[in-house]
Design a protein around this motif. Structure first.
Motif: not given
Length: 486
Positions: A20-23, A107-111, A113-131
């Motif tokens: 989404t961010a790339i598009l 810029e607004f939509c890209f940023l 979407a990037c923030s949403m990507t981080g939120g998704v990563t937090v949801a699925y994180a299985g270790d402290l570094i990924t978190l």
């Protein structure tokens, strides 16, 4: 799933969010049309939610000795859907301001979407570094989004967005450093980074180091939820940011911090630290909110207090994790409703205004006034805000079951204190302004003369209606969210 293979199916939500961010960037590059950019971003949020549902039962991936770094679960899928929905709602709130050029749409939509990507990563994180990486990906774009209001018409801005952005950045850097130091000390003491193997250190010479590391990790993560003493950035940043971005800070960003805290606190022995943070956060947040005269600052301090209730549930460790997650789910929906109404009632591209600016707003816009009353009632834990009522009861019930009745009493006492400012603002929505300086006989005409009615942009109206519908649905069927998060 072997450790050498990558489960691309499990990574579908991440691919959709990052795509989404790339598009959004490509749409800005090849078309330059605001409609195309925002349309692609909205479709990307929908694709992220769909992919999260499809991959809910996928096998974990990036596995090694000790655990996996990406773990699809029903709770992770629900949280990813929530992040996508919050992103779509905030983008809808921002459309009127983007239309008048307060910020570049690409810029607004890209940023965002990037923030949403981080939120998704937090949801699925299985270790402290990924978190930690997910949390920083969620937070970093917000530094820029907070300052994007520099493009807004100066007559509509009374605060300094650059100062707000800088405050947010500096405190975030310090808190991240503290969290990383905690992760490092914990790894030195236990040799563990995967959440599946994370737990209190056994009695050994390294146990004190592990304890310090756990405490530092919790303190660093507490910044993300604006917990005392790392709360001072929130009011200034919320008030200095565009109102939709403040909504994202108060919902999606805070949700990411809560997920990280739940993950850590439910596995490590940090009760003393979390208990102190909870009491200070809810008490200071409510007491300072009583003195606020600006709407966004009041919502910011209210958000600080709400974080205290969530920390209170986490103070009992793993038994309070479900109550904390449920409270977070209800809270972010109600907070989104409140910020959406503020956006709808204020001039396009303007700030949140003072409380006096909202006097009589319920008379001029009855359905928006009702939506704000619903949000405030829910945040206060009263009917008709049934979602908030269930959230408060779930926290109190969890504390009583764990024999922490005294802390449950502190939660109830703070909820009573919070009623004062929620009732004050709710009453102002239906209070006519004073007649000083006016000779208009009709009080309704007087109200319209002081605070003229503003048409509500269609995207904002749709987003507020959707958020209200979600809040009402959760209020009548809270078990649905509870089951999804467990």
């Amino acid at each position: 799933m072997s450790s050498q293979s990558v489960g691309h199916f499990a990574l579908l939500p991440l691919y959709a969010a990052a795509g989404t961010a790339i598009l959004a960037l490509l749409a800005d590059l090849f078309t330059g049309r605001r409609a195309a950019i925002t349309g692609v971003t909205l479709l990307g949020t929908l694709a992220t939610a769909v992919c999260a549902v499809l991959a809910a039962n996928a096998e974990p991936t990036f596995c090694a000795t000790g655990g996996c770094s990406w773990i699809p679960t029903g709770a992770a899928a629900t949280t990813a859907v929530l992040f996508a929905g919050l992103t779509a709602g905030v983008l809808a709130f921002s459309l009127p301001a983007l239309r008048i050029g307060t910020a570049p749409a690409g810029e607004f939509c890209f940023l965002l979407a990037c923030s949403m990507t981080g939120g998704v990563t937090v949801a699925y994180a299985g270790d402290l570094i990924t978190l930690i990486v997910g949390l920083e990906t969620l937070t970093l774009p917000l530094y820029v989004l907070v300052g994007l209001r520099r493009f807004a018409p100066t007559e509509r801005v009374t605060s300094d967005p650059a100062a707000a952005s800088l405050t947010f950045f500096l405190i975030s850097v310090v808190s991240t450093a503290i969290a990383l130091l905690g992760v490092a000390l914990n790894y030195v003491a236990t040799g563990v980074v995967h959440l599946a193997s994370l737990g209190p250190a056994q009695a050994s010479v390294f146990a004190p180091i592990a304890g310090v590391g756990a405490a530092l990790l919790v303190i660093g993560l507490a910044f993300k939820v604006a917990a005392v003493p790392l709360h001072a950035w929130a009011p200034a940043t919320y008030d200095g940011a565009p109102v939709p971005v403040a909504a994202y800070l108060s919902t999606a960003s805070k949700l990411g911090g809560i997920l990280a805290l739940v993950t850590v606190v439910s596995r490590l022995e940090t009760r003393a630290v979390v208990t102190i943070l909870a009491i200070l956060t809810m008490t200071i947040g409510n007491l300072v909110a009583l003195r606020q005269t600006r709407m966004v600052r009041l919502l910011a301090w209210s958000s600080v207090a709400q974080a205290g209730y969530i920390l209170a549930a986490l103070a009992i460790g793993e038994p309070g994790a479900v109550a904390a997650l449920a409270y977070a789910g209800f809270f972010v929906v109600l907070e989104l409703v409140a910020f959406g109404v503020v956006v709808a009632l204020r001039p396009q591209g303007g700030d949140g205004g003072t409380l006096a600016d909202f006097r009589g707003a319920g008379r001029r816009s009855p359905w928006l006034g009702a939506a704000l009353i619903l949000a405030f009632a829910g945040l206060a834990g009263l009917p008709p805000g049934l979602a908030g009522l269930f959230a408060k009861l779930s926290v109190v019930d969890a504390l009583i079951d764990a024999n922490w009745t005294w802390l449950a009493g502190v939660v109830v006492l703070n909820a009573v204190i919070a009623l004062a400012y929620y009732v004050r603002v709710s009453a102002a929505l239906y209070t006519l302004p004073p007649r000083v300086g006016f000779s208009v006989a009709d009080p309704v005409l007087l109200d319209e003369a002081i605070h003229p009615h503003l048409p509500v942009p269609r995207p904002v109206a749709i987003a507020v209606a959707a958020a209200v519908t979600a809040a009402v649905a959760l209020g009548f069927a809270p078990q649905l969210l509870l089951n999804a998060l467990t």
